[in-house]
Design a protein around this motif. Structure first.
Motif, short mmCIF file in Angstrom:
data_model
loop_
_atom_site.label_atom_id
_atom_site.label_comp_id
_atom_site.label_asym_id
_atom_site.label_seq_id
_atom_site.Cartn_x
_atom_site.Cartn_y
_atom_site.Cartn_z
N TYR A 118 -19.92 -7.97 77.26
CA TYR A 118 -19.99 -6.53 77.48
C TYR A 118 -18.86 -6.06 78.38
CZ TYR A 118 -24.50 -6.83 75.22
OH TYR A 118 -25.48 -7.06 74.30
N GLU A 119 -18.45 -6.91 79.31
CA GLU A 119 -17.34 -6.56 80.19
C GLU A 119 -16.02 -6.53 79.42
OE1 GLU A 119 -17.39 -9.20 83.56
OE2 GLU A 119 -19.55 -8.92 83.80
N ARG A 120 -15.90 -7.37 78.42
CA ARG A 120 -14.68 -7.47 77.61
C ARG A 120 -14.62 -6.40 76.52
NH1 ARG A 120 -11.54 -7.06 74.11
NH2 ARG A 120 -10.22 -8.59 73.11
N ALA A 121 -15.79 -5.92 76.07
CA ALA A 121 -15.87 -5.02 74.92
C ALA A 121 -15.24 -3.66 75.19
CB ALA A 121 -17.33 -4.84 74.50
N ASN A 122 -14.63 -3.10 74.16
CA ASN A 122 -14.09 -1.75 74.21
C ASN A 122 -15.15 -0.72 73.88
OD1 ASN A 122 -11.82 -3.72 73.17
ND2 ASN A 122 -10.83 -2.10 74.33
N ALA A 123 -16.18 -1.13 73.13
CA ALA A 123 -17.28 -0.24 72.77
C ALA A 123 -18.49 -1.09 72.40
CB ALA A 123 -16.89 0.66 71.60
N THR A 124 -19.66 -0.52 72.64
CA THR A 124 -20.92 -1.15 72.23
C THR A 124 -21.69 -0.10 71.45
OG1 THR A 124 -20.92 -2.51 74.23
CG2 THR A 124 -22.99 -2.36 73.02
N LEU A 125 -22.01 -0.44 70.21
CA LEU A 125 -22.67 0.49 69.30
C LEU A 125 -24.01 -0.05 68.85
CD1 LEU A 125 -19.67 1.38 66.96
CD2 LEU A 125 -20.38 2.54 69.05
N CYS A 126 -24.90 0.85 68.48
CA CYS A 126 -26.16 0.43 67.86
C CYS A 126 -26.26 1.08 66.49
CB CYS A 126 -27.36 0.78 68.74
SG CYS A 126 -27.88 2.49 68.69
N LEU A 127 -27.00 0.43 65.63
CA LEU A 127 -27.23 0.97 64.29
C LEU A 127 -28.60 1.63 64.21
CD1 LEU A 127 -25.76 -1.94 62.13
CD2 LEU A 127 -24.68 0.21 62.79
N GLY A 128 -29.12 2.05 65.36
CA GLY A 128 -30.43 2.68 65.42
C GLY A 128 -31.36 1.87 66.30
N LYS A 129 -32.51 2.41 66.54
CA LYS A 129 -33.47 1.77 67.43
C LYS A 129 -34.26 0.65 66.76
CE LYS A 129 -32.56 4.33 70.96
NZ LYS A 129 -31.83 3.77 72.07
N LEU A 130 -34.23 0.58 65.46
CA LEU A 130 -34.95 -0.47 64.75
C LEU A 130 -34.20 -1.80 64.87
CD1 LEU A 130 -35.78 1.49 61.48
CD2 LEU A 130 -37.32 1.03 63.38
N THR A 131 -34.93 -2.88 64.76
CA THR A 131 -34.33 -4.21 64.73
C THR A 131 -34.10 -4.58 63.28
OG1 THR A 131 -35.48 -4.82 66.75
CG2 THR A 131 -34.64 -6.62 65.40
N TRP A 132 -32.87 -5.02 62.98
CA TRP A 132 -32.50 -5.37 61.61
C TRP A 132 -32.16 -6.85 61.50
CZ3 TRP A 132 -33.00 -1.63 58.05
CH2 TRP A 132 -32.97 -0.31 58.47
N PRO A 133 -32.50 -7.49 60.38
CA PRO A 133 -32.04 -8.86 60.16
C PRO A 133 -30.51 -8.87 60.02
CG PRO A 133 -33.46 -8.13 58.34
CD PRO A 133 -33.31 -6.98 59.28
N HIS A 134 -29.90 -9.95 60.42
CA HIS A 134 -28.43 -10.03 60.39
C HIS A 134 -27.85 -9.80 59.01
CE1 HIS A 134 -28.50 -12.43 64.36
NE2 HIS A 134 -28.60 -11.15 64.55
N GLN A 135 -28.56 -10.24 57.97
CA GLN A 135 -28.06 -10.05 56.62
C GLN A 135 -27.91 -8.55 56.31
OE1 GLN A 135 -30.74 -11.79 57.55
NE2 GLN A 135 -31.08 -13.57 56.29
N LEU A 136 -28.89 -7.76 56.72
CA LEU A 136 -28.82 -6.32 56.46
C LEU A 136 -27.81 -5.64 57.36
CD1 LEU A 136 -32.56 -5.38 55.81
CD2 LEU A 136 -30.74 -5.80 54.15
N VAL A 137 -27.65 -6.12 58.58
CA VAL A 137 -26.65 -5.54 59.47
C VAL A 137 -25.27 -5.67 58.86
CG1 VAL A 137 -25.50 -5.79 61.71
CG2 VAL A 137 -28.00 -5.81 61.57
N ARG A 138 -25.00 -6.80 58.26
CA ARG A 138 -23.68 -6.98 57.64
C ARG A 138 -23.47 -6.01 56.49
NH1 ARG A 138 -22.11 -13.19 57.46
NH2 ARG A 138 -23.83 -13.80 58.77
N ILE A 139 -24.51 -5.78 55.71
CA ILE A 139 -24.40 -4.82 54.62
C ILE A 139 -24.18 -3.42 55.18
CG2 ILE A 139 -25.64 -3.69 52.72
CD1 ILE A 139 -27.15 -6.41 52.38
N LEU A 140 -24.97 -3.04 56.18
CA LEU A 140 -24.83 -1.72 56.79
C LEU A 140 -23.43 -1.53 57.38
CD1 LEU A 140 -28.26 -1.47 58.65
CD2 LEU A 140 -27.57 -0.19 56.62
N LEU A 141 -22.94 -2.53 58.06
CA LEU A 141 -21.63 -2.45 58.68
C LEU A 141 -20.52 -2.38 57.62
CD1 LEU A 141 -19.92 -2.37 61.20
CD2 LEU A 141 -20.05 -4.86 61.29
N ALA A 142 -20.61 -3.20 56.58
CA ALA A 142 -19.61 -3.17 55.51
C ALA A 142 -19.59 -1.81 54.84
CB ALA A 142 -19.91 -4.28 54.49
#
Length: 160
Positions: A118-142
């Protein structure tokens, strides 16, 4: 600017991997016209350490190895800033317009991300308040990366 993805955990063959690949392919084809290229896709296995803090530290070390020198780092985290799609497109374009050569977006493991990142990051983003499985996060991000390209180029894909 090259835009790469770092993910703890590997996508197995199947519909999730195919859908993520479809959006990344669209991004790779449309992005160069506006100065965005598909960069490194780094998948690493989850740490097998016995406790969460050690796992996060080991996974962070793998991210640091995959991160190009001087790269912009965006972390995905449930406590991050929530943006709409035009805001995400503007964030990416801002780094590009500032002359940054590489941007890496990181998806952490099941335990989250190491505090040092977090100290190194230029930004920290969320894709919403829900918890998503990593497989779906990759789809959402792509998909959001492709959507960002269409927003920045004036393509009608994004309608709100």
């Amino acid at each position: 600017m090259r835009v790469g993805l770092f993910a703890v955990g590997r996508l197995k063959a199947g519909p999730e991997k195919e859908l993520a690949a479809r959006y990344l392919d669209r991004f790779a084809k449309a992005g160069p016209a506006i100065g965005l290229e598909l960069g490194k896709l780094a998948e690493v296995g989850e740490s097998r350490a016995g406790n969460a803090e050690t796992r996060k530290r080991e996974e962070a070390a793998m991210l640091e190895k995959a991160l190009p020198d001087g790269a912009v780092l965006i972390l995905l985290d449930e406590r991050g800033k929530s943006l709409d799609s035009p805001g995400f497109a503007d964030l990416v374009a801002g780094f590009r317009d500032a002359g940054k050569r590489d941007l890496m977006i990181a998806i952490g493991g099941a335990d989250g991300l190491d505090p040092a990142l977090y100290e190194r990051a230029n930004a920290t983003l969320c894709l919403g308040k829900l918890t998503w499985p990593h497989q779906l996060v990759r789809i959402l991000l792509a998909e959001q990366l492709y959507r960002a390209v269409t927003i920045l180029s004036g393509h009608p894909y994004h309608r709100s």
